[in-house]
Design an enzyme around this catalytic site. Structure first.
Site, PDB file in Angstrom:
ATOM      1  N   LYS A  65       4.570  32.252 -11.386  1.00 22.63           N
ATOM      2  CA  LYS A  65       4.505  33.149 -10.226  1.00 22.63           C
ATOM      3  C   LYS A  65       5.798  33.921  -9.948  1.00 22.63           C
ATOM      4  CE  LYS A  65       0.937  30.998  -7.349  1.00 22.63           C
ATOM      5  NZ  LYS A  65       0.652  30.379  -6.048  1.00 22.63           N
ATOM      6  N   ASP A 102      -1.274  34.830  -1.295  1.00 24.92           N
ATOM      7  CA  ASP A 102      -1.268  33.457  -0.759  1.00 24.92           C
ATOM      8  C   ASP A 102      -1.007  33.451   0.753  1.00 24.92           C
ATOM      9  OD1 ASP A 102      -1.882  31.972  -3.032  1.00 24.92           O
ATOM     10  OD2 ASP A 102       0.212  31.823  -3.669  1.00 24.92           O
ATOM     11  N   GLY A 239      -6.697  22.778   1.573  1.00 21.05           N
ATOM     12  CA  GLY A 239      -6.285  24.056   0.986  1.00 21.05           C
ATOM     13  C   GLY A 239      -7.407  24.891   0.386  1.00 21.05           C
TER      14      GLY A 239
HETATM   15  P1  NAP Z   1       6.577  23.998  -6.275  1.00 24.65           P
HETATM   16  O1  NAP Z   1       7.142  25.375  -6.191  1.00 24.65           O
HETATM   17  O2  NAP Z   1       6.773  23.220  -7.521  1.00 24.65           O
HETATM   18  O3  NAP Z   1       7.172  23.171  -5.018  1.00 24.65           O
HETATM   19  C1  NAP Z   1       6.955  21.798  -4.926  1.00 24.65           C
HETATM   20  C2  NAP Z   1       7.435  21.254  -3.583  1.00 24.65           C
HETATM   21  O4  NAP Z   1       7.109  19.862  -3.534  1.00 24.65           O
HETATM   22  C3  NAP Z   1       8.932  21.371  -3.360  1.00 24.65           C
HETATM   23  O5  NAP Z   1       9.204  21.515  -1.992  1.00 24.65           O
HETATM   24  C4  NAP Z   1       9.451  20.019  -3.877  1.00 24.65           C
HETATM   25  O6  NAP Z   1      10.667  19.613  -3.284  1.00 24.65           O
HETATM   26  C5  NAP Z   1       8.341  19.119  -3.368  1.00 24.65           C
HETATM   27  N1  NAP Z   1       8.258  17.871  -4.145  1.00 24.65           N
HETATM   28  C6  NAP Z   1       7.878  17.756  -5.445  1.00 24.65           C
HETATM   29  N2  NAP Z   1       7.920  16.459  -5.810  1.00 24.65           N
HETATM   30  C7  NAP Z   1       8.358  15.751  -4.713  1.00 24.65           C
HETATM   31  C8  NAP Z   1       8.615  14.383  -4.466  1.00 24.65           C
HETATM   32  N3  NAP Z   1       8.416  13.450  -5.408  1.00 24.65           N
HETATM   33  N4  NAP Z   1       9.054  14.026  -3.239  1.00 24.65           N
HETATM   34  C9  NAP Z   1       9.229  14.958  -2.261  1.00 24.65           C
HETATM   35  N5  NAP Z   1       9.007  16.285  -2.445  1.00 24.65           N
HETATM   36  C10 NAP Z   1       8.564  16.663  -3.662  1.00 24.65           C
HETATM   37  O7  NAP Z   1       4.996  24.005  -6.034  1.00 24.65           O
HETATM   38  P2  NAP Z   1       4.170  25.073  -5.173  1.00 24.65           P
HETATM   39  O8  NAP Z   1       3.696  26.166  -6.048  1.00 24.65           O
HETATM   40  O9  NAP Z   1       4.935  25.394  -3.950  1.00 24.65           O
HETATM   41  O10 NAP Z   1       2.855  24.203  -4.801  1.00 24.65           O
HETATM   42  C11 NAP Z   1       2.947  23.159  -3.856  1.00 24.65           C
HETATM   43  C12 NAP Z   1       1.560  22.647  -3.493  1.00 24.65           C
HETATM   44  O11 NAP Z   1       0.806  23.667  -2.877  1.00 24.65           O
HETATM   45  C13 NAP Z   1       0.736  22.159  -4.674  1.00 24.65           C
HETATM   46  O12 NAP Z   1       0.056  20.999  -4.276  1.00 24.65           O
HETATM   47  C14 NAP Z   1      -0.260  23.282  -4.903  1.00 24.65           C
HETATM   48  O13 NAP Z   1      -1.464  22.843  -5.467  1.00 24.65           O
HETATM   49  C15 NAP Z   1      -0.459  23.762  -3.485  1.00 24.65           C
HETATM   50  N6  NAP Z   1      -0.942  25.165  -3.411  1.00 24.65           N
HETATM   51  C16 NAP Z   1      -2.163  25.388  -2.878  1.00 24.65           C
HETATM   52  C17 NAP Z   1      -2.630  26.689  -2.778  1.00 24.65           C
HETATM   53  C18 NAP Z   1      -3.973  26.940  -2.182  1.00 24.65           C
HETATM   54  O14 NAP Z   1      -4.510  28.051  -2.325  1.00 24.65           O
HETATM   55  N7  NAP Z   1      -4.536  25.999  -1.497  1.00 24.65           N
HETATM   56  C19 NAP Z   1      -1.842  27.769  -3.225  1.00 24.65           C
HETATM   57  C20 NAP Z   1      -0.580  27.492  -3.760  1.00 24.65           C
HETATM   58  C21 NAP Z   1      -0.136  26.180  -3.852  1.00 24.65           C
HETATM   59  P3  NAP Z   1      12.099  19.974  -3.964  1.00 24.65           P
HETATM   60  O15 NAP Z   1      12.455  21.353  -3.475  1.00 24.65           O
HETATM   61  O16 NAP Z   1      12.994  18.921  -3.462  1.00 24.65           O
HETATM   62  O17 NAP Z   1      11.886  19.941  -5.457  1.00 24.65           O
END
Ligand code: NAP
Length: 274
Positions: A65, A102, A239
């Site tokens: 992205k 989004d 979501g």
């Molecule tokens: P991302 O950029 O990889 O961000 C991941 C986030 O989770 C960061 O804040 C990270 O913290 C945190 N994290 C990861 N592992 C962790 C752990 N073990 N303990 C605590 N925090 C942790 O992912 P993203 O694209 O933002 O997506 C995040 C979620 O949103 C996913 O579940 C995805 O499926 C969902 N999502 C849903 C939609 C929808 O349409 N419903 C759209 C987009 C995303 P750090 O900064 O410390 O690494």
């Protein structure tokens, strides 16, 4: 045959083919929408060949992205502001437009499913990754002025607020019990609670009666956070609504029809997740 799809790595679990396929059938449009695994390191090549391969555009998911921005000709102001693209459009003259839907998907789902949401109350956002950027931008647009960000890596939350130009209070996980009673909204944008990930260990018991809990996760359909929130009487949203609504602008760009998010469509996606 109009051609679009979703690219990511991995991408085989994406619900977007079913979601768009449902609309194509519903509206009798001669189109196809499939998932295309695009390995890291090959994104430039794939994006560069979209037009020659007959694509009207693609959705972009993890991990592409942000990288995709540099391969596009222009961005919508929303995509520019968020710094991430989830929708690419091949325009008639072959130029590539990047949009981020989004933020639209999130706020539309929130307003449709939680009409009592009050933007005057503090909103707590857990996480500071790509999705959090869209959520924070859309909450700011919706008039939320009291934003609280909590993230494992505190600096990521600080950087997010700084780069989006928003004023936010950066708190720690331990502050949650004191912050929850004032909050009107609690959003989980971390991966915690998703199938295959560690659990999100927070207790929403301190939330006020009217507060809304929104978990961006839809697999499982009800995370332990949502379950606890629902049982104690809070509006609890997964979501799936966001996923459905973020798809609307892309479908319209590519297939020329603004589709309606329908309950029957949502049920068909839920059935795939059960
Ligand atoms: P991302 O950029 O990889 O961000 C991941 C986030 O989770 C960061 O804040 C990270 O913290 C945190 N994290 C990861 N592992 C962790 C752990 N073990 N303990 C605590 N925090 C942790 O992912 P993203 O694209 O933002 O997506 C995040 C979620 O949103 C996913 O579940 C995805 O499926 C969902 N999502 C849903 C939609 C929808 O349409 N419903 C759209 C987009 C995303 P750090 O900064 O410390 O690494």
């Amino acid at each position: 045959m109009i051609k679009a799809g979703v690219i990511g790595w991995p991408v085989k679990h994406s619900l977007s083919p079913q979601l768009h396929g449902w609309w194509l059938k519903q509206y009798g449009i001669a189109g196809e929408y499939q998932s295309y695994p695009v390995e890291p390191g090959t994104l430039r090549e794939f994006i560069g060949s979209l037009k020659n391969n007959g694509f009207k555009g693609v959705n972009v998911t993890v991990p592409h992205k942000q990288e995709v921005l540099q391969y596009l000709d222009r961005l919508t102001p929303v995509a520019q502001g968020i710094g991430a693209v989830n929708t690419v459009v091949v325009e008639v003259d072959g130029t590539l437009l990047g949009d981020n839907t989004d933020a639209y998907g999130f706020i539309t789902s929130l307003k449709a499913e939680a009409p009592g949401f009050n933007p005057a109350l503090p909103a707590i956002v857990l996480g500071a990754g790509g999705a959090a950027r869209a959520i924070v931008a859309s909450l700011q647009n919706a008039g939320v002025r009291n934003l609280i960000l909590i993230n494992r890596t505190r600096e990521h939350a600080q950087e997010l607020a700084h780069s989006l130009g928003v004023t936010a209070y950066i708190a720690g996980w331990n502050d949650l019990p004191t912050l929850l009673p004032q909050a009107g909204l609690l959003v989980n944008t971390t991966v915690l609670g998703m199938a295959g990930q560690p659990p999100l260990e927070i207790d929403p018991a301190g939330l006020g009666k009217g507060a809304v809990v929104f978990d961006l996760i839809y697999n499982p359909l009800e995370t332990p956070l949502l379950r606890a929130a629902r049982i104690q009487g809070n509006t609890a949203l997964n979501g799936l609504g966001m996923l459905l609504h973020q798809a609307v602008p892309g479908f319209e760009y590519w297939f020329g029809k603004r589709p309606e998010v329908m309950l029957e469509q949502r049920r068909s996606l839920e059935a795939l997740l059960k």
